[in-house]
Design a protein around this motif. Structure first.
Motif, PDB file in Angstrom:
ATOM      1  N   LYS A 125       0.837  -1.206   0.000  1.00 55.96           N
ATOM      2  CA  LYS A 125       0.000   0.000   0.000  1.00 55.96           C
ATOM      3  C   LYS A 125       0.869   1.251   0.000  1.00 55.96           C
ATOM      4  CE  LYS A 125      -3.683  -2.100   2.687  1.00 55.96           C
ATOM      5  NZ  LYS A 125      -4.356  -2.099   4.006  1.00 55.96           N
ATOM      6  N   ALA A 126       1.943   1.230   0.771  1.00 52.94           N
ATOM      7  CA  ALA A 126       2.838   2.391   0.834  1.00 52.94           C
ATOM      8  C   ALA A 126       3.513   2.647  -0.509  1.00 52.94           C
ATOM      9  CB  ALA A 126       3.896   2.184   1.924  1.00 52.94           C
ATOM     10  N   ILE A 127       3.868   1.597  -1.199  1.00 52.63           N
ATOM     11  CA  ILE A 127       4.547   1.721  -2.496  1.00 52.63           C
ATOM     12  C   ILE A 127       3.573   2.190  -3.576  1.00 52.63           C
ATOM     13  CG2 ILE A 127       5.679   0.384  -4.326  1.00 52.63           C
ATOM     14  CD1 ILE A 127       6.850  -1.388  -2.067  1.00 52.63           C
ATOM     15  N   ALA A 128       2.280   1.919  -3.395  1.00 50.53           N
ATOM     16  CA  ALA A 128       1.271   2.123  -4.435  1.00 50.53           C
ATOM     17  C   ALA A 128       0.946   3.602  -4.680  1.00 50.53           C
ATOM     18  CB  ALA A 128       0.012   1.348  -4.090  1.00 50.53           C
ATOM     19  N   HIS A 129       1.940   4.377  -5.093  1.00 47.04           N
ATOM     20  CA  HIS A 129       1.761   5.781  -5.455  1.00 47.04           C
ATOM     21  C   HIS A 129       2.841   6.101  -6.482  1.00 47.04           C
ATOM     22  CE1 HIS A 129       1.957  10.131  -5.185  1.00 47.04           C
ATOM     23  NE2 HIS A 129       0.756  10.098  -4.622  1.00 47.04           N
ATOM     24  N   PRO A 130       2.499   6.811  -7.548  1.00 43.46           N
ATOM     25  CA  PRO A 130       3.491   7.071  -8.605  1.00 43.46           C
ATOM     26  C   PRO A 130       4.796   7.695  -8.108  1.00 43.46           C
ATOM     27  CG  PRO A 130       1.315   7.773  -9.320  1.00 43.46           C
ATOM     28  CD  PRO A 130       1.188   7.365  -7.884  1.00 43.46           C
ATOM     29  N   MET A 131       4.714   8.661  -7.207  1.00 39.05           N
ATOM     30  CA  MET A 131       5.938   9.307  -6.710  1.00 39.05           C
ATOM     31  C   MET A 131       6.754   8.358  -5.838  1.00 39.05           C
ATOM     32  SD  MET A 131       6.685  12.204  -7.811  1.00 39.05           S
ATOM     33  CE  MET A 131       5.845  12.751  -9.260  1.00 39.05           C
ATOM     34  N   ARG A 132       6.073   7.505  -5.096  1.00 42.12           N
ATOM     35  CA  ARG A 132       6.799   6.557  -4.235  1.00 42.12           C
ATOM     36  C   ARG A 132       7.475   5.487  -5.073  1.00 42.12           C
ATOM     37  NH1 ARG A 132       1.754   6.194  -0.480  1.00 42.12           N
ATOM     38  NH2 ARG A 132       1.631   8.412  -0.041  1.00 42.12           N
ATOM     39  N   ILE A 133       6.828   5.078  -6.161  1.00 42.09           N
ATOM     40  CA  ILE A 133       7.471   4.135  -7.077  1.00 42.09           C
ATOM     41  C   ILE A 133       8.715   4.787  -7.676  1.00 42.09           C
ATOM     42  CG2 ILE A 133       7.223   2.888  -9.262  1.00 42.09           C
ATOM     43  CD1 ILE A 133       4.222   2.520  -8.520  1.00 42.09           C
ATOM     44  N   ALA A 134       8.601   6.060  -8.037  1.00 43.57           N
ATOM     45  CA  ALA A 134       9.753   6.790  -8.590  1.00 43.57           C
ATOM     46  C   ALA A 134      10.876   6.896  -7.569  1.00 43.57           C
ATOM     47  CB  ALA A 134       9.317   8.178  -9.059  1.00 43.57           C
ATOM     48  N   ILE A 135      10.535   7.127  -6.315  1.00 45.98           N
ATOM     49  CA  ILE A 135      11.553   7.182  -5.250  1.00 45.98           C
ATOM     50  C   ILE A 135      12.293   5.856  -5.172  1.00 45.98           C
ATOM     51  CG2 ILE A 135      11.884   7.278  -2.742  1.00 45.98           C
ATOM     52  CD1 ILE A 135       9.606   9.421  -2.712  1.00 45.98           C
ATOM     53  N   LEU A 136      11.544   4.748  -5.171  1.00 45.35           N
ATOM     54  CA  LEU A 136      12.180   3.427  -5.112  1.00 45.35           C
ATOM     55  C   LEU A 136      13.107   3.223  -6.298  1.00 45.35           C
ATOM     56  CD1 LEU A 136       9.342   1.020  -3.914  1.00 45.35           C
ATOM     57  CD2 LEU A 136      11.019   2.261  -2.569  1.00 45.35           C
ATOM     58  N   LYS A 137      12.667   3.676  -7.464  1.00 46.91           N
ATOM     59  CA  LYS A 137      13.480   3.524  -8.678  1.00 46.91           C
ATOM     60  C   LYS A 137      14.810   4.267  -8.525  1.00 46.91           C
ATOM     61  CE  LYS A 137      13.728   1.784 -12.748  1.00 46.91           C
ATOM     62  NZ  LYS A 137      14.047   0.380 -12.815  1.00 46.91           N
ATOM     63  N   HIS A 138      14.777   5.450  -7.935  1.00 50.00           N
ATOM     64  CA  HIS A 138      16.003   6.234  -7.734  1.00 50.00           C
ATOM     65  C   HIS A 138      16.920   5.628  -6.669  1.00 50.00           C
ATOM     66  CE1 HIS A 138      15.314   9.479 -10.502  1.00 50.00           C
ATOM     67  NE2 HIS A 138      14.098   9.676 -10.025  1.00 50.00           N
ATOM     68  N   LEU A 139      16.365   4.792  -5.803  1.00 51.49           N
ATOM     69  CA  LEU A 139      17.164   4.197  -4.725  1.00 51.49           C
ATOM     70  C   LEU A 139      17.642   2.778  -5.039  1.00 51.49           C
ATOM     71  CD1 LEU A 139      15.124   5.489  -1.663  1.00 51.49           C
ATOM     72  CD2 LEU A 139      17.336   6.331  -2.495  1.00 51.49           C
ATOM     73  N   GLU A 140      17.365   2.320  -6.255  1.00 52.26           N
ATOM     74  CA  GLU A 140      17.818   0.981  -6.643  1.00 52.26           C
ATOM     75  C   GLU A 140      19.341   0.894  -6.636  1.00 52.26           C
ATOM     76  OE1 GLU A 140      14.503  -0.861  -9.657  1.00 52.26           O
ATOM     77  OE2 GLU A 140      16.046   0.389 -10.529  1.00 52.26           O
ATOM     78  N   GLY A 141      19.814  -0.303  -6.516  1.00 51.97           N
ATOM     79  CA  GLY A 141      21.252  -0.551  -6.608  1.00 51.97           C
ATOM     80  C   GLY A 141      22.043  -0.070  -5.416  1.00 51.97           C
ATOM     81  N   GLY A 142      21.388   0.013  -4.274  1.00 51.40           N
ATOM     82  CA  GLY A 142      22.090   0.407  -3.050  1.00 51.40           C
ATOM     83  C   GLY A 142      22.340   1.896  -2.926  1.00 51.40           C
TER      84      GLY A 142
END
Length: 100
Positions: A20-37
């Motif tokens: 539920k926390a991930i289920a927002h376009p901006m939050r998905i984008a945040i996760l994408k920027h934090l990939e790879g450590g």
């Protein structure tokens, strides 16, 4: 096939809250920027996303509260990073599932 009777209700609830926390376009984008450590500050994230810093802080707070992100203070900065690197696979899966 997973036997639903074997699954722990508390773990299922935690997983649902994380999703539920991930289920927002901006939050998905945040996760994408934090990939790879990657570890980024609020300022770095808000500049990457082009949104207000207060809005960025709000989204980071939700992700942190639900166990998706961790934060570590270093001097004047707080760095945010994925609590579990494997969470980036959820974003990858979503990207694959939404391609036409």
């Amino acid at each position: 096939m997973v036997d639903i009777k074997v699954l722990d209700a508390n773990r299922l609830n935690t997983a649902a809250n994380m999703l539920k926390a991930i289920a927002h376009p901006m939050r998905i984008a945040i996760l994408k920027h934090l990939e790879g450590g990657k570890r980024l500050t609020v300022t770095e994230i808000h500049e990457l996303l082009g949104i207000e810093q207060s809005t960025t802080s709000h989204h980071l707070g939700i992700l942190r509260d639900k166990g998706v992100l961790c934060a570590k203070r270093e001097g004047k900065n707080t760095y945010y990073y994925l609590k579990y690197d494997i969470l980036s696979q959820i974003v990858d899966c979503l990207e694959t599932c939404t391609c036409e």
